[in-house]
Design a protein around this motif. Sequence first.
Motif, PDB file in Angstrom:
ATOM      1  N   GLU B 363       0.853  -1.199   0.000  1.00 46.52           N
ATOM      2  CA  GLU B 363       0.000   0.000   0.000  1.00 46.52           C
ATOM      3  C   GLU B 363       0.887   1.248   0.000  1.00 46.52           C
ATOM      4  N   ASP B 365       0.157   5.594   0.628  1.00 49.44           N
ATOM      5  CA  ASP B 365      -0.942   6.506   0.972  1.00 49.44           C
ATOM      6  C   ASP B 365      -0.723   7.911   0.422  1.00 49.44           C
ATOM      7  N   LEU B 366      -1.655   8.781   0.748  1.00 48.91           N
ATOM      8  CA  LEU B 366      -1.640  10.120   0.172  1.00 48.91           C
ATOM      9  C   LEU B 366      -0.381  10.903   0.549  1.00 48.91           C
ATOM     10  N   ASP B 367       0.247  10.517   1.661  1.00 49.18           N
ATOM     11  CA  ASP B 367       1.501  11.163   2.076  1.00 49.18           C
ATOM     12  C   ASP B 367       2.736  10.414   1.572  1.00 49.18           C
ATOM     13  N   VAL B 412      -4.120   4.172  -0.832  1.00 45.62           N
ATOM     14  CA  VAL B 412      -5.057   4.267   0.280  1.00 45.62           C
ATOM     15  C   VAL B 412      -4.929   5.624   0.981  1.00 45.62           C
ATOM     16  N   ASP B 413      -5.908   5.906   1.848  1.00 43.16           N
ATOM     17  CA  ASP B 413      -5.850   7.143   2.635  1.00 43.16           C
ATOM     18  C   ASP B 413      -4.640   7.117   3.568  1.00 43.16           C
ATOM     19  N   ARG B 414      -4.600   6.028   4.309  1.00 45.57           N
ATOM     20  CA  ARG B 414      -3.481   5.844   5.245  1.00 45.57           C
ATOM     21  C   ARG B 414      -3.038   4.395   5.167  1.00 45.57           C
ATOM     22  N   ALA B 458      -3.654  12.432  -5.469  1.00 40.34           N
ATOM     23  CA  ALA B 458      -5.094  12.301  -5.196  1.00 40.34           C
ATOM     24  C   ALA B 458      -5.834  11.728  -6.402  1.00 40.34           C
ATOM     25  N   HIS B 461      -5.042   8.059  -6.591  1.00 30.74           N
ATOM     26  CA  HIS B 461      -5.715   7.479  -5.430  1.00 30.74           C
ATOM     27  C   HIS B 461      -7.198   7.294  -5.717  1.00 30.74           C
ATOM     28  N   ALA B 462      -7.817   8.310  -6.289  1.00 28.32           N
ATOM     29  CA  ALA B 462      -9.257   8.242  -6.599  1.00 28.32           C
ATOM     30  C   ALA B 462      -9.521   7.146  -7.631  1.00 28.32           C
ATOM     31  N   GLN B 465      -9.316   3.859  -5.889  1.00 28.79           N
ATOM     32  CA  GLN B 465     -10.514   3.633  -5.067  1.00 28.79           C
ATOM     33  C   GLN B 465     -11.688   3.217  -5.953  1.00 28.79           C
ATOM     34  N   ARG B 474      -8.937  -2.640   9.133  1.00 28.63           N
ATOM     35  CA  ARG B 474      -7.982  -2.093  10.116  1.00 28.63           C
ATOM     36  C   ARG B 474      -8.432  -2.505  11.513  1.00 28.63           C
TER      37      ARG B 474
END
Lengths: 498, 498
Positions: B363, B365-367, B412-414, B458, B461-462, B465, B474
Amino acid sequence: MLDRLHFPSRIDGLGSIRIAQPAAITKTARRGHELVVPDLAAAIRALGLEDGAVLSFHHHLRNGDAVLCAVVDACARLGLRNLHVAASSIFPVHAPLVPHMETGVVTGLCTNFLSGPVAQAVSRGALQKPVVLRTHGGRARAIAAGELVIDAAFIAAPSADALGNISGTEGPRACGVLGYPQCDAIHARKVVAVTDTLADYPVRNIQIGQDRVDLVALVDSLGDREGILSGTTRPSEKPADLEIARLATEVIDASGLLVDGFSLQNGAGGASLATAKAVGERMTEKGVTGGFASGGITGFHVDMLEAGLFRILMNVQCFDLRAVESFGRDDRHQGMSASMYANPHDRGAVVDRLDAVVLGATEIDLDFNVNVTTQSDGTIAGGSGGHADTAAGAKLAIVTSKLTAAGFPKLVDRVGTLTTPGPTVDVLVTDHGIAVNPARPDLHDRLVHAGLAPKAMAELHALAQSQAERAPTRSEDADIVAVSEYRDGAITDVIRRT
Amino acid sequence: MLDRLHFPSRIDGLGSIRIAQPAAITKTARRGHELVVPDLAAAIRALGLEDGAVLSFHHHLRNGDAVLCAVVDACARLGLRNLHVAASSIFPVHAPLVPHMETGVVTGLCTNFLSGPVAQAVSRGALQKPVVLRTHGGRARAIAAGELVIDAAFIAAPSADALGNISGTEGPRACGVLGYPQCDAIHARKVVAVTDTLADYPVRNIQIGQDRVDLVALVDSLGDREGILSGTTRPSEKPADLEIARLATEVIDASGLLVDGFSLQNGAGGASLATAKAVGERMTEKGVTGGFASGGITGFHVDMLEAGLFRILMNVQCFDLRAVESFGRDDRHQGMSASMYANPHDRGAVVDRLDAVVLGATEIDLDFNVNVTTQSDGTIAGGSGGHADTAAGAKLAIVTSKLTAAGFPKLVDRVGTLTTPGPTVDVLVTDHGIAVNPARPDLHDRLVHAGLAPKAMAELHALAQSQAERAPTRSEDADIVAVSEYRDGAITDVIRRT
């Protein structure tokens, strides 16, 4: 992410936990960091060396080494004083140290071998503190044990890259194996690769890795290639050497050790190589394949390897160009650190696996104690190197000697300096016969059985005394200028001003 | 001799002096001493291991390793409990550890990679103490720093001699380089060479010397050769992998790093090798000669070396037989320890000199934080290995990923577990486009200039998703079963029971 880190009690046992803030983590600071400084002065400044610093050096460049003196010169120019030079050996080329000793720039010295003008200056009391003379294994032990704490190791590097990887086989002053500075690289507070050949990263044949090196200091030249390595090293053909070689070979054969797997160490001098040659011929006659030959390695050892007389060479230092070339090419020719070679407190040294070692002597006494440290007039002109280490390790430690040299007896009542203790010496071979240490009646019997007619030490001693034209000089009361430290750290003798 | 040793005051400064009695000095006690014990039980008894001991292992035998489980089995039979297994990696072959975890024979585990049944058992809470997951460089750091104190290192040795010299290139289960156990050999309280191939002394190609080894324990077999190394490792030819390889190559070229001296690391999987192949083709087109390729080394890397694409290989572990063969033969193919490879607190790691590294992700994430530790359902199935180390060191850390896997989104977001912090990741390459870390506007500009049209994270990511069929699970409140330790010792995340 981290706001959900609330550790429950069951995580104890992990010790103190530092929670990382990912946003605070960055690329490593050392990424792309260059360690190269343009000269020794810049290195000394960058290290922050102070008065009293302990600086270490290796001797793979032998009598061609320009690095040791260049470093001390640079320290002197920067005003440093009271330095301690921790060398693995000192040669005549290091004569420029003498004025630094006289002016207090250098006040301490430890080394495994001490020759030339520095030795003469020490003997006349030029150094403030007594020199500590160690063995090759003892130096590794002292460093690993923290007895000898090195502030900065200056490692002469035939080639190094900008991250500090050091190769001994690349560059115009390649010396092959780098066995001696390995312990310095591990234990010194700071490590400097001193090189005249900056290689593209990464250099080939890395022997000391960048993980151990703090700085790379550039110099114009590591030294004089001619003094670093001789072109060839060949066995002596002098009659007395050949007779000693013949007798030593008979002793080895009679000892029962000359079977498959046999291991041998001998020095690099022509007389020692004459013995190696004679032993090799006997091995060929008997169809014996040796396990390994060890120590400082010459082209003659390479010949023996390539002739199939030995399966492996264990090399702590190359003595000539042919050894360097072979080491870089043949994986039967392996390097080893001084610690692996001879450290008595490590988990097992190569010297402990030796069958036979053939050693020289300046003097040997009635108790088989050997002096290779001082001359008959008491002046320092050597030291153990691996002498005491190999004698202690080998099943059969043979000391070879003529009866006299330069009119002085080599067989004496008591050695001028005790370098290698008699209980570790098994037999003396001279060109006038053999004497077995009384502690080895088994060996005595084998030699008798082989028709070698060993003589009593006292008989050879008397013969030497009768042939001698003058007597050794002993200074009993003068100031102590050096101590001879055994491989385990005990002092076996002191050396006085002459 | 010694009755005349009366040291005057000027010898002070030498510390306490022990005077040797030459008559008390003998041949070294270790002379001829054999270290070989017939089996692991004998080794464990000889070591005096007790409950709670920390035992270390390396993973060069990968999924063919029989040594780790054999040692723990032997400990269990001797009644030992509460052991801590300090492995460099755990594979499916280590499944027999699970019952020992359930019965309290093994209660602690630290490793750099954790997969297979042991990982699943840890995830369901079978181990008493939380596992510590480290990076390859972090493990070397923790050992050198004394954070991870090893009571006994059991070093699987493809060949060893009776004095404990270890070779990775000899014997029927040769695995080549022995990069990971080097720090264990230096720092562990006791070191055991475990071998099925006792060689004549001295063994060829010594990689860990006898000066570090306490015992040699014989076993019938180190493991399954098929699991140790694959016959060949080849680049993938799947369309999505080829598209990622093509884009990654464009990114590297656009970055400006693809000039003479270029250095590259990539994984050993087919997809990673597809990128290496594409980069190699670009290097050929541009006439660029690389400095080095590093990491786990495959036959494909050897091909690149022999084609002149790279000058040197820096190898911490061989992944296939061709790499083993090349390492034993070609001195441009050099081994390195885990510490030299990646230790962040040593004087300079090879990863710090990397230009580009191509990494995978479970994975991201956004960061730009990356997870290669847990699956989308939270189960442990990996770990950093060298992932976080190389990302921190390389000038250009490229993470490659598809948008989804098995219906889960990979963007993923995180991240479920933070393995590699976003600030050390420069760019994401997917088969649907590229996203540059906003911390690297310079790189973003270069890619725009090269016509690569990077997208916002983003946006990708979108897209991920939208393509995903299910969401990651989680566990926010369950017990902690492992912690993810960053290379410098900070905890970046915890992993909870699933």
